[in-house]
Enzyme design. Sequence first.
Site, PDB file in Angstrom:
ATOM      1  N   CYS A   2      21.994 -52.631-103.765  1.00 37.05           N
ATOM      2  CA  CYS A   2      23.438 -52.794-103.921  1.00 37.05           C
ATOM      3  C   CYS A   2      24.056 -53.331-102.634  1.00 37.05           C
ATOM      4  CB  CYS A   2      24.063 -51.440-104.241  1.00 37.05           C
ATOM      5  SG  CYS A   2      23.298 -50.640-105.622  1.00 37.05           S
ATOM      6  N   ARG A  27      20.711 -59.791-102.043  1.00 32.05           N
ATOM      7  CA  ARG A  27      20.007 -58.505-102.073  1.00 32.05           C
ATOM      8  C   ARG A  27      19.563 -58.165-103.493  1.00 32.05           C
ATOM      9  NH1 ARG A  27      21.922 -54.955 -97.614  1.00 32.05           N
ATOM     10  NH2 ARG A  27      21.638 -53.155 -98.946  1.00 32.05           N
ATOM     11  N   TRP A  78      22.833 -52.757-108.228  1.00 29.64           N
ATOM     12  CA  TRP A  78      21.476 -52.945-108.735  1.00 29.64           C
ATOM     13  C   TRP A  78      21.162 -51.659-109.469  1.00 29.64           C
ATOM     14  CZ3 TRP A  78      16.247 -51.546-106.688  1.00 29.64           C
ATOM     15  CH2 TRP A  78      15.223 -52.307-107.256  1.00 29.64           C
ATOM     16  N   ASN A 104      26.278 -46.788-102.498  1.00 33.46           N
ATOM     17  CA  ASN A 104      24.860 -47.176-102.459  1.00 33.46           C
ATOM     18  C   ASN A 104      24.041 -45.912-102.320  1.00 33.46           C
ATOM     19  OD1 ASN A 104      25.087 -49.873-102.612  1.00 33.46           O
ATOM     20  ND2 ASN A 104      24.685 -50.338-100.470  1.00 33.46           N
ATOM     21  N   GLY A 105      22.898 -45.864-103.017  1.00 35.53           N
ATOM     22  CA  GLY A 105      22.034 -44.697-102.872  1.00 35.53           C
ATOM     23  C   GLY A 105      21.907 -43.982-104.204  1.00 35.53           C
ATOM     24  N   GLU A 490      -1.419 -60.423-101.708  1.00 32.43           N
ATOM     25  CA  GLU A 490      -0.089 -61.027-101.530  1.00 32.43           C
ATOM     26  C   GLU A 490       0.085 -62.199-102.485  1.00 32.43           C
ATOM     27  OE1 GLU A 490       2.520 -60.134-100.214  1.00 32.43           O
ATOM     28  OE2 GLU A 490       3.731 -61.965-100.122  1.00 32.43           O
ATOM     29  N   LYS A 494       3.155 -62.340-105.123  1.00 30.83           N
ATOM     30  CA  LYS A 494       4.091 -63.470-105.202  1.00 30.83           C
ATOM     31  C   LYS A 494       4.128 -64.051-106.605  1.00 30.83           C
ATOM     32  CE  LYS A 494       6.110 -63.645-101.352  1.00 30.83           C
ATOM     33  NZ  LYS A 494       6.016 -62.189-101.361  1.00 30.83           N
ATOM     34  N   GLU A 497       6.093 -61.596-108.788  1.00 31.99           N
ATOM     35  CA  GLU A 497       7.535 -61.437-108.530  1.00 31.99           C
ATOM     36  C   GLU A 497       8.298 -62.747-108.731  1.00 31.99           C
ATOM     37  OE1 GLU A 497       8.928 -60.421-104.565  1.00 31.99           O
ATOM     38  OE2 GLU A 497       7.082 -61.163-103.684  1.00 31.99           O
ATOM     39  N   HIS A 513     -17.656 -53.868-110.993  1.00 35.21           N
ATOM     40  CA  HIS A 513     -17.329 -52.455-111.280  1.00 35.21           C
ATOM     41  C   HIS A 513     -16.232 -52.335-112.312  1.00 35.21           C
ATOM     42  CE1 HIS A 513     -19.938 -51.337-107.926  1.00 35.21           C
ATOM     43  NE2 HIS A 513     -19.457 -52.424-107.354  1.00 35.21           N
ATOM     44  N   LYS A 612      16.241 -57.674-102.457  1.00 33.58           N
ATOM     45  CA  LYS A 612      15.696 -58.026-101.147  1.00 33.58           C
ATOM     46  C   LYS A 612      15.422 -56.772-100.319  1.00 33.58           C
ATOM     47  CE  LYS A 612      14.427 -60.743 -97.831  1.00 33.58           C
ATOM     48  NZ  LYS A 612      13.119 -61.432 -97.985  1.00 33.58           N
TER      49      LYS A 612
HETATM   50  C1  AGP Z   1       8.134 -59.095-101.233  1.00 38.15           C
HETATM   51  O1  AGP Z   1       8.310 -60.462-101.525  1.00 38.15           O
HETATM   52  C2  AGP Z   1       9.257 -58.253-101.798  1.00 38.15           C
HETATM   53  N1  AGP Z   1      10.522 -58.733-101.374  1.00 38.15           N
HETATM   54  C3  AGP Z   1       9.036 -56.769-101.526  1.00 38.15           C
HETATM   55  O2  AGP Z   1       7.739 -56.397-101.934  1.00 38.15           O
HETATM   56  C4  AGP Z   1       9.206 -56.368-100.048  1.00 38.15           C
HETATM   57  O3  AGP Z   1       8.133 -56.844 -99.281  1.00 38.15           O
HETATM   58  C5  AGP Z   1       9.243 -54.840 -99.967  1.00 38.15           C
HETATM   59  O4  AGP Z   1      10.343 -54.374-100.723  1.00 38.15           O
HETATM   60  C6  AGP Z   1       9.354 -54.318 -98.524  1.00 38.15           C
HETATM   61  O5  AGP Z   1      10.541 -54.792 -97.943  1.00 38.15           O
HETATM   62  P1  AGP Z   1      10.722 -54.613 -96.341  1.00 38.15           P
HETATM   63  O6  AGP Z   1       9.740 -55.515 -95.684  1.00 38.15           O
HETATM   64  O7  AGP Z   1      12.139 -55.014 -96.078  1.00 38.15           O
HETATM   65  O8  AGP Z   1      10.458 -53.172 -96.026  1.00 38.15           O
END
Ligand code: AGP
Length: 617
Positions: A2, A27, A78, A104-105, A490, A494, A497, A513, A612
Amino acid sequence: MCGIFAYAGTENAVPLLIEGLRSVEYRGYDSAGISVIDSSGEIQTVKRGDHKASLENLAVAAGESQLSGVVGIGHTRWATHGEVNQQNSHPHASSDGSVSIAHNGIIENFIELKDQLVDSGFEFKSETDSEVLAHLVGNRVAAGSSLREAVIGAAGQIKGNTAIVAVSKAEPDVVVGLRVGNAGGIVVGKSDHAAVMASDTIALLPYTSEVIYLEPGEVVEIEHGDVRLFDLQGSTITREPVVTAQNFEAAQKGNHPHFMSKEIAEEPDAVQGAMRGRADFSAGTLSLPEISLTSEKLKSIDRVVLTGMGTSLHAAMFGASVIESLARIPATAENSSELRYRNPVLGPNTLIVAVTQSGETADTLAAMEHARNAGSPQGVVLELEGSQATRIADFTLPVRAGQEIGVASTKTLIGSMTTLLELAVVLAETRGVIDAVQVKTIVESMAELPSLIAKTLELNGQVSELADRLSKFEDLLYLGRGAQLPIALEGALKMKELAYIHAEGYAAGEMKHGVNALLGDDMATVVAAPQNDLYEKMLSNISEVKARGGEVAAIATEGDEMIGRVADHVIYVPKCPELLQPFVTLVPMQILAYRTALALGRDPDKPRNLAKTVTVE
Ligand code: AGP
């Protein structure tokens, strides 16, 4: 996560609130709303819960309603409690409409509080936990508290990390902000005619570059051009603003179609930034002046535990690999949400290294606080200086990749990897495991990193063709070994996401396995197979996949004449020392996911359901 923006000044707050929310929309959000106190002293609120279109629709609705006022709050939500719709959007009003809040929270005891309020006759308009706060604050104001006292009192009734902004008809010129725990920051600043506060520094830059970060347990009042800070007991806090280095223009896309493509293109600079002031390429030396621990303390370390979430966990895995390999000290990487709850055995000789580009990820902050309470020395590798993580760690290793607006982390990852490689070298040299000559060799090879990465950026064309092919699959498998395993993980993250394709990252040795059962023509496999000690093993894995009808795309070293005879598609990356291979295999993985997303018509900057900064657990 948020976003919050609040304004108290002399201009019409409505367009300024919308603009402030636009600067934090990266965000991730699915609804938005604003409240202003109009010229008659009434609180007027407009909200839209139309997913990604909410801000545009909010601006139209605010315009149509001729909303106007010089004090107000805004919020991009969010969803955590309650579905995405208008009534669940913030801000939320007290039952008599005299107070409006944005939050927020997560309120962990909201059911109990809501039941109490409902039993007392209060009616709820939303399913959210945040609305509880509106009633708690409204109750206190109605009983005669000032808005600041009411917000503090209400915050004392809730459990969980929280960031709140609130307005009240009784004090039409004031906005109050409060921060408890780690639910995203509140940063405040002022210009000649106004004071503003927001969840992100970037939203303040059109007003000022001198900002004050609220610490957990602090309250701020803004009124016209005035900023007043207090603790929860109501005592005044005096704090000088810091000048932020964030540059609003740099946050624009420039001539790139997306923030993500811009930020991938900035990766050579990101690596450069992470080496600036640390690597001396003429002397062939490397130092990390930010490390506050003495050499004696570093020598006493008998274990390194790295931690992070998502992409930052993959950076931590890379860090563990290079630290153990170079410094010959046991190093592991753990998911922060696991580390914080498993009651780990940590102590004064365990070095904790957190990796978090935002410095506000709730699980990572909690793991860091747990480690601090265990007496472990800790550092944090991060991009956003001034974030909460910098106030928990003993030292901060800034990545200096520059603002990363795209939700998917790209340049901050490669900057974090560079910083972690530097940490591994410094630990190894401090502990006498490598000497100055070996350091010089590593530093000389690191000098090549920016140009090596620049070369991999030229692979766009080859990768685009492969992306078109992979976009046809619903399932993908990513394989890697050793320092290439975090790269495979990774690459899979990617693809998930950004392209929303199910993609699993796996240690290649796991094939027999269980994974073999998945192989076939309906799942393609991407392998990170640069020429190194594990190359022959990767060739065998490719053959295993091919033997079962699977299609294989390999990321391989240019000049490799074997790989093309076994894999269906090959992306060749520049030859480089094995220590640097993860950097050059990472970039095509990022571009591959970006291009596949575009092939499927996805928005790579704002992937669905993602944010974000994840400031809730
Ligand atoms: C990765 O592309 C995502 N945005 C997400 O996995 C991110 O890496 C994760 O939320 C951790 O964020 P941070 O590095 O700000 O702690």
